[in-house]
Motif scaffolding. Structure first.
Motif, PDB file in Angstrom:
ATOM      1  N   ASP A  19      -1.203  -3.699  -3.314  1.00 33.58           N
ATOM      2  CA  ASP A  19      -2.042  -3.334  -2.163  1.00 33.58           C
ATOM      3  C   ASP A  19      -2.357  -4.614  -1.397  1.00 33.58           C
ATOM      4  N   ASP A  20      -2.342  -4.531  -0.078  1.00 33.74           N
ATOM      5  CA  ASP A  20      -2.553  -5.756   0.702  1.00 33.74           C
ATOM      6  C   ASP A  20      -4.017  -6.102   0.914  1.00 33.74           C
ATOM      7  N   HIS A  21      -4.934  -5.288   0.418  1.00 31.95           N
ATOM      8  CA  HIS A  21      -6.363  -5.568   0.574  1.00 31.95           C
ATOM      9  C   HIS A  21      -6.949  -6.079  -0.749  1.00 31.95           C
ATOM     10  N   PRO A  22      -7.417  -7.318  -0.790  1.00 38.24           N
ATOM     11  CA  PRO A  22      -7.964  -7.867  -2.032  1.00 38.24           C
ATOM     12  C   PRO A  22      -9.110  -7.045  -2.601  1.00 38.24           C
ATOM     13  N   VAL A  23      -9.948  -6.499  -1.740  1.00 34.59           N
ATOM     14  CA  VAL A  23     -11.085  -5.713  -2.226  1.00 34.59           C
ATOM     15  C   VAL A  23     -10.599  -4.473  -2.958  1.00 34.59           C
ATOM     16  N   VAL A  24      -9.562  -3.834  -2.425  1.00 36.69           N
ATOM     17  CA  VAL A  24      -9.002  -2.651  -3.079  1.00 36.69           C
ATOM     18  C   VAL A  24      -8.390  -3.028  -4.428  1.00 36.69           C
ATOM     19  N   ARG A  25      -7.652  -4.124  -4.455  1.00 34.65           N
ATOM     20  CA  ARG A  25      -7.050  -4.554  -5.719  1.00 34.65           C
ATOM     21  C   ARG A  25      -8.117  -4.848  -6.765  1.00 34.65           C
ATOM     22  N   ASN A  26      -9.161  -5.531  -6.357  1.00 34.97           N
ATOM     23  CA  ASN A  26     -10.239  -5.833  -7.305  1.00 34.97           C
ATOM     24  C   ASN A  26     -10.897  -4.561  -7.812  1.00 34.97           C
ATOM     25  N   GLY A  27     -11.107  -3.621  -6.901  1.00 33.58           N
ATOM     26  CA  GLY A  27     -11.727  -2.360  -7.296  1.00 33.58           C
ATOM     27  C   GLY A  27     -10.867  -1.575  -8.266  1.00 33.58           C
ATOM     28  N   LEU A  28      -9.580  -1.560  -8.033  1.00 37.30           N
ATOM     29  CA  LEU A  28      -8.680  -0.843  -8.928  1.00 37.30           C
ATOM     30  C   LEU A  28      -8.610  -1.516 -10.292  1.00 37.30           C
ATOM     31  N   ARG A  29      -8.569  -2.835 -10.291  1.00 35.96           N
ATOM     32  CA  ARG A  29      -8.566  -3.537 -11.577  1.00 35.96           C
ATOM     33  C   ARG A  29      -9.833  -3.186 -12.373  1.00 35.96           C
ATOM     34  N   GLY A  30     -10.960  -3.173 -11.686  1.00 32.70           N
ATOM     35  CA  GLY A  30     -12.205  -2.821 -12.358  1.00 32.70           C
ATOM     36  C   GLY A  30     -12.215  -1.395 -12.863  1.00 32.70           C
ATOM     37  N   ILE A  38      -4.622   1.527 -20.707  1.00 35.75           N
ATOM     38  CA  ILE A  38      -3.986   1.021 -19.495  1.00 35.75           C
ATOM     39  C   ILE A  38      -4.345  -0.444 -19.323  1.00 35.75           C
ATOM     40  N   THR A  39      -3.351  -1.289 -19.169  1.00 36.85           N
ATOM     41  CA  THR A  39      -3.572  -2.712 -18.957  1.00 36.85           C
ATOM     42  C   THR A  39      -2.999  -3.122 -17.609  1.00 36.85           C
ATOM     43  N   VAL A  40      -3.830  -3.691 -16.744  1.00 37.67           N
ATOM     44  CA  VAL A  40      -3.358  -4.201 -15.461  1.00 37.67           C
ATOM     45  C   VAL A  40      -2.682  -5.543 -15.711  1.00 37.67           C
ATOM     46  N   VAL A  41      -1.371  -5.587 -15.508  1.00 40.42           N
ATOM     47  CA  VAL A  41      -0.623  -6.806 -15.810  1.00 40.42           C
ATOM     48  C   VAL A  41      -0.406  -7.679 -14.577  1.00 40.42           C
ATOM     49  N   GLY A  42      -0.796  -7.173 -13.408  1.00 43.95           N
ATOM     50  CA  GLY A  42      -0.624  -7.986 -12.215  1.00 43.95           C
ATOM     51  C   GLY A  42      -1.088  -7.284 -10.955  1.00 43.95           C
ATOM     52  N   GLU A  43      -1.294  -8.084  -9.913  1.00 42.12           N
ATOM     53  CA  GLU A  43      -1.670  -7.584  -8.594  1.00 42.12           C
ATOM     54  C   GLU A  43      -0.823  -8.314  -7.560  1.00 42.12           C
ATOM     55  N   VAL A  44      -0.313  -7.565  -6.578  1.00 41.07           N
ATOM     56  CA  VAL A  44       0.505  -8.178  -5.525  1.00 41.07           C
ATOM     57  C   VAL A  44       0.095  -7.592  -4.175  1.00 41.07           C
ATOM     58  N   PRO A  45       0.273  -8.371  -3.087  1.00 33.25           N
ATOM     59  CA  PRO A  45      -0.191  -7.934  -1.774  1.00 33.25           C
ATOM     60  C   PRO A  45       0.872  -7.282  -0.892  1.00 33.25           C
TER      61      PRO A  45
END
Length: 221
Positions: A19-30, A38-45
C-alpha cells in the motif's frame, strides 16, 4: 503426526502488505499484531516492490492495494500469477466499481475486500486466501455476477460496423448514406439492428456500448 505435517499446520501465514500510504500500512500491521496465525513479513509502497519481495519465496499472501505508483495492483497481481503462482493476492482497496473489480479478479486475485472491512474479516480473508478460497466484498461479488449474467457480445456485420463508425464520427444518417452509397432507409435499418444486438435504444448509447465492448477501433474523444 510427523514433523513435516506439524510444520504445515503450525506455520503462520506470511503476509506482505502492499500500500502506498504509510498510515494504512501501519494500521494493517497493527491489525495482525496479536494474531499468532499471521505474521507480517514486510511492507512495500508499490506494486513493483511487492512483486520483487513476494518472488523471494517467503510470502504466502499479499494484501494488495489497487492504485499505487510505479506498478499498480492489477499489473502486480498479473505478474505474480506468472512468476509466483503459489502466492495468493488479496486485494484491499477503497474502490468497488466494476472497472476495478473485474480486472483485478481477471489478473488472478484470490479475494477482493474493501478497506472498511473489520479486523476479524481481514484475518478470515487472509486465511481463506491462503487456502485458495475466494472472498469477495458484496459489491465485488455483485459485479462478478453481473458479468456472468451479461449476454455475450453480439456480432455486428461489417456493414453495421461501418455505419456505427460513421455515427461515432458524427455523421448524420444522410451523410452516412452518401458516404456508403446506400439509402438513408438502409442506414436506419442497420442502426435498428445494431440497437437490438447491443441492447441499447439510441445512437449515443450504441456508440458508447461499442467502445466499451471494443467493437470500434479507437477510444472516443
Amino acid at each position: 503426526m510427523n514433523a513435516q505435517e506439524g510444520s504445515a499446520v503450525e506455520h503462520p501465514i506470511r503476509l506482505l502488505i502492499a500500500d502506498d500510504h504509510p498510515v494504512v500500512r501501519n494500521g494493517l500491521r497493527g491489525a495482525f499484531a496479536d494474531d499468532p496465525g499471521i505474521t507480517v513479513v514486510g511492507e512495500v509502497p508499490d506494486g513493483r516492490q511487492a512483486v520483487a519481495r513476494a518472488v523471494r519465496g517467503d510470502v504466502d499472501v499479499v494484501l494488495m492495494d489497487l492504485r499505487m505508483p510505479v506498478l499498480g495492483g492489477v499489473a502486480a497481481t498479473a505478474e505474480l500469477r506468472e512468476r509466483a503462482p503459489d502466492v495468493r493476492v488479496l486485494v484491499l482497496t477503497t474502490f468497488d466499481g466494476e472497472a476495478d473489480v473485474l480486472p483485478a479478479v481477471a489478473a488472478g486475485a484470490t479475494g477482493y475486500l474493501l478497506k472498511d472491512a473489520s479486523t476479524d474479516e481481514l484475518a478470515a480473508a487472509v486465511r481463506a486466501a491462503r487456502r485458495g478460497e475466494s472472498i469477495l466484498a458484496p459489491a465485488a461479488a455483485g459485479h462478478l455476477m453481473g458479468q456472468v449474467r451479461r449476454p455475450p457480445p453480439a456480432l455486428l456485420t461489417a456493414r453495421e460496423l461501418e455505419v456505427l463508425a460513421l455515427v461515432a464520427d458524427g455523421a448524420s444518417n444522410r451523410e452516412a448514406a452518401r458516404r456508403l452509397f446506400i439509402s438513408e432507409a438502409s442506414i436506419k435499418t442497420h442502426l435498428l439492428h445494431v440497437y437490438g444486438k447491443l441492447a441499447v435504444r439510441d445512437r449515443a448509447a450504441a456508440v458508447g456500448e461499442a467502445y466499451r465492448r471494443g467493437l470500434l477501433p479507437a477510444t472516443p474523444p
